[in-house]
Scaffold this active site. Structure first.
Site, PDB file in Angstrom:
ATOM      1  N   THR A 165     -54.108  22.938  -3.275  1.00  0.00           N
ATOM      2  CA  THR A 165     -53.853  22.696  -1.850  1.00  0.00           C
ATOM      3  C   THR A 165     -52.928  23.771  -1.282  1.00  0.00           C
ATOM      4  OG1 THR A 165     -53.999  20.361  -2.412  1.00  0.00           O
ATOM      5  CG2 THR A 165     -53.136  20.893  -0.215  1.00  0.00           C
TER       6      THR A 165
ATOM      7  N   LYS B 225     -54.180  19.625 -10.120  1.00  0.00           N
ATOM      8  CA  LYS B 225     -52.716  19.663  -9.990  1.00  0.00           C
ATOM      9  C   LYS B 225     -52.070  21.018 -10.241  1.00  0.00           C
ATOM     10  CE  LYS B 225     -51.872  16.554  -8.464  1.00  0.00           C
ATOM     11  NZ  LYS B 225     -52.400  16.236  -7.092  1.00  0.00           N
ATOM     12  N   ALA B 226     -52.856  22.082 -10.153  1.00  0.00           N
ATOM     13  CA  ALA B 226     -52.287  23.427 -10.365  1.00  0.00           C
ATOM     14  C   ALA B 226     -51.916  24.101  -9.052  1.00  0.00           C
ATOM     15  CB  ALA B 226     -53.268  24.285 -11.140  1.00  0.00           C
TER      16      ALA B 226
ATOM     17  N   HIS C  36     -62.464  22.091  -8.721  1.00  0.00           N
ATOM     18  CA  HIS C  36     -61.759  21.901  -9.993  1.00  0.00           C
ATOM     19  C   HIS C  36     -62.747  22.039 -11.154  1.00  0.00           C
ATOM     20  CE1 HIS C  36     -58.092  20.645  -8.106  1.00  0.00           C
ATOM     21  NE2 HIS C  36     -58.555  19.507  -7.657  1.00  0.00           N
TER      22      HIS C  36
ATOM     23  N   SER D 207     -47.812  16.104 -13.419  1.00  0.00           N
ATOM     24  CA  SER D 207     -48.286  15.991 -12.039  1.00  0.00           C
ATOM     25  C   SER D 207     -49.566  15.141 -11.980  1.00  0.00           C
ATOM     26  CB  SER D 207     -48.550  17.399 -11.482  1.00  0.00           C
ATOM     27  OG  SER D 207     -49.012  17.332 -10.164  1.00  0.00           O
TER      28      SER D 207
HETATM   29  S1  PPS Z   1     -55.184  18.385  -6.511  1.00  0.00           S
HETATM   30  O1  PPS Z   1     -55.088  16.958  -6.125  1.00  0.00           O
HETATM   31  O2  PPS Z   1     -55.638  18.523  -7.912  1.00  0.00           O
HETATM   32  O3  PPS Z   1     -55.982  19.178  -5.591  1.00  0.00           O
HETATM   33  O4  PPS Z   1     -53.668  18.897  -6.478  1.00  0.00           O
HETATM   34  P1  PPS Z   1     -53.204  20.405  -6.298  1.00  0.00           P
HETATM   35  O5  PPS Z   1     -53.120  20.686  -4.850  1.00  0.00           O
HETATM   36  O6  PPS Z   1     -54.013  21.324  -7.135  1.00  0.00           O
HETATM   37  O7  PPS Z   1     -51.728  20.380  -6.925  1.00  0.00           O
HETATM   38  C1  PPS Z   1     -50.714  19.520  -6.446  1.00  0.00           C
HETATM   39  C2  PPS Z   1     -49.407  20.048  -7.004  1.00  0.00           C
HETATM   40  O8  PPS Z   1     -49.053  21.250  -6.298  1.00  0.00           O
HETATM   41  C3  PPS Z   1     -47.762  21.089  -5.743  1.00  0.00           C
HETATM   42  N1  PPS Z   1     -47.591  21.862  -4.502  1.00  0.00           N
HETATM   43  C4  PPS Z   1     -46.606  22.773  -4.339  1.00  0.00           C
HETATM   44  N2  PPS Z   1     -45.651  23.227  -5.191  1.00  0.00           N
HETATM   45  C5  PPS Z   1     -44.760  24.138  -4.699  1.00  0.00           C
HETATM   46  N3  PPS Z   1     -44.784  24.591  -3.419  1.00  0.00           N
HETATM   47  C6  PPS Z   1     -45.724  24.159  -2.537  1.00  0.00           C
HETATM   48  N4  PPS Z   1     -45.728  24.617  -1.300  1.00  0.00           N
HETATM   49  C7  PPS Z   1     -46.696  23.216  -3.005  1.00  0.00           C
HETATM   50  N5  PPS Z   1     -47.756  22.583  -2.414  1.00  0.00           N
HETATM   51  C8  PPS Z   1     -48.271  21.772  -3.353  1.00  0.00           C
HETATM   52  C9  PPS Z   1     -47.698  19.581  -5.473  1.00  0.00           C
HETATM   53  O9  PPS Z   1     -46.387  19.172  -5.179  1.00  0.00           O
HETATM   54  C10 PPS Z   1     -48.264  19.052  -6.776  1.00  0.00           C
HETATM   55  O10 PPS Z   1     -47.363  19.231  -7.872  1.00  0.00           O
HETATM   56  P2  PPS Z   1     -46.253  18.156  -8.331  1.00  0.00           P
HETATM   57  O11 PPS Z   1     -45.660  18.703  -9.591  1.00  0.00           O
HETATM   58  O12 PPS Z   1     -46.949  16.855  -8.566  1.00  0.00           O
HETATM   59  O13 PPS Z   1     -45.238  18.078  -7.234  1.00  0.00           O
END
Ligand code: PPS
Length: 301
Positions: A57, A53-54, A115, A145
């Site tokens: 993606t 969740k950092a 991860h 998250s």
């Molecule tokens: S995972 O499932 O662990 O691979 O998730 P991960 O992709 O590492 O993290 C998901 C969180 O990243 C946020 N996210 C973004 N934030 C800001 N801008 C953009 N473009 C963006 N893309 C992904 C996503 O919303 C998840 O955070 P939260 O706080 O839940 O919204």
């Protein structure tokens, strides 16, 4: 065995956490362990490492666009990010394992998601001196998250209620282990491994263009101003939220009635979840665990 797609696969029941070499894990990420540990990295592989969740993606999509945004054939743009940037450790029964997907990936460089805590990274990445990008996110927004994600992600353990989840996060009983150890040991690795770019989610939110410039410097890339503008447009939260190749909306493993993958994308959403008492307890616990004064996180920007 024939492999089915992630959009149609029958999922196993939610997994249980267990102790795996001192780290809480689930079988979804350990079943393919021998192949993971023997994975043959190539010198130009790029590993994108984060605690869950950092923003893995987000970073994966930025890198995909930087490397292949201009040159890739039309069909590639419609591929889901999990196919373009496979997760090294994933092993969902009846689906292709991460290592297998990576072995079949024809791009150069290969972009690889993980991860894993630093001590679990296959040794070939170090031997091949691969470039590694680690992105860290502050603990409070990470746990919020992660909580919402585990409510909806059916290949993760049931999260239970928010208060018990927060306690478990402080105890480090989360898939991929304690957040505190993850961000700190990856940071420590920078001391003896120069090809590691350590960055922060909060900085990427604050100024995406600036952080992309730093990434390009690390990767030796020089996109034109126009390319950069195009990338900046595509990686905005709102754009990604409606982009089916990155929002995981087609993935059967997500119960979208509970939450969404592209949930809020903000710094500071923890304030909508932590009570005053929870915040005080969390801060006390944090102080005991995070001793490195050079590793500072922002919980608001
Ligand atoms: S995972 O499932 O662990 O691979 O998730 P991960 O992709 O590492 O993290 C998901 C969180 O990243 C946020 N996210 C973004 N934030 C800001 N801008 C953009 N473009 C963006 N893309 C992904 C996503 O919303 C998840 O955070 P939260 O706080 O839940 O919204």
């Amino acid at each position: 065995m024939a492999k089915v797609s992630v959009t149609s696969v029958e999922l196993p029941p939610r997994p249980q956490l267990f102790d795996f070499h001192g780290v809480s894990m689930t079988n979804i990420f350990t079943d393919n362990w021998e192949n993971i540990q023997n994975f043959q990295a190539r010198p130009d592989d790029i590993l994108i490492a984060t605690y869950p969740k950092a923003g893995n993606t987000w970073l994966s999509y930025i890198l995909d666009l930087l490397y292949f945004g201009q040159t890739s054939p039309e069909h590639r743009t419609s591929l889901s990010i999990y196919l373009k940037v496979p997760n090294l450790e994933v092993a969902i029964p009846s689906l292709q394992q991460g290592t297998e997907m990576l072995d079949n990936l024809s791009t150069s460089p290969r972009l690889i998601k993980t991860h894993l805590p630093v001590q679990f990274i296959p040794k070939s990445f170090w031997e091949q001196n691969c470039r590694i990008i680690y992105m860290a996110r502050n603990a409070k927004d990470s746990v919020v998250s992660f909580f919402h994600f585990e409510r909806m992600a059916l290949i993760h353990p049931e999260p239970g209620d928010w208060n018990s989840y927060l306690q478990r996060f402080m105890e480090g009983k989360m898939v991929f282990g304690p957040w505190h150890d993850h961000v700190s040991t990856w940071r420590k690795k920078k001391e003896n491994y120069s090809k590691l770019h350590y960055m922060f989610y909060e900085d990427l939110v604050e100024d995406t263009g600036r952080e992309i410039d730093k990434l390009c410097c690390f990767l030796g890339l020089s996109p034109s101003a126009e390319e950069k503008e195009t990338i900046l447009g595509k990686v905005q939260f709102d754009k990604m939220k409606t982009n089916d190749t990155v929002n995981h909306s087609k993935y059967r493993g997500m119960d979208l009635k509970k939450s969404s993958f592209m949930r809020k994308g903000k710094v500071g959403d923890w304030k909508n979840h932590f009570t005053v008492a929870q915040n005080e307890e969390f801060d006390e616990d944090y102080k005991k665990k995070m001793k490195d004064p050079t590793l500072q996180f922002r919980t608001e920007v």
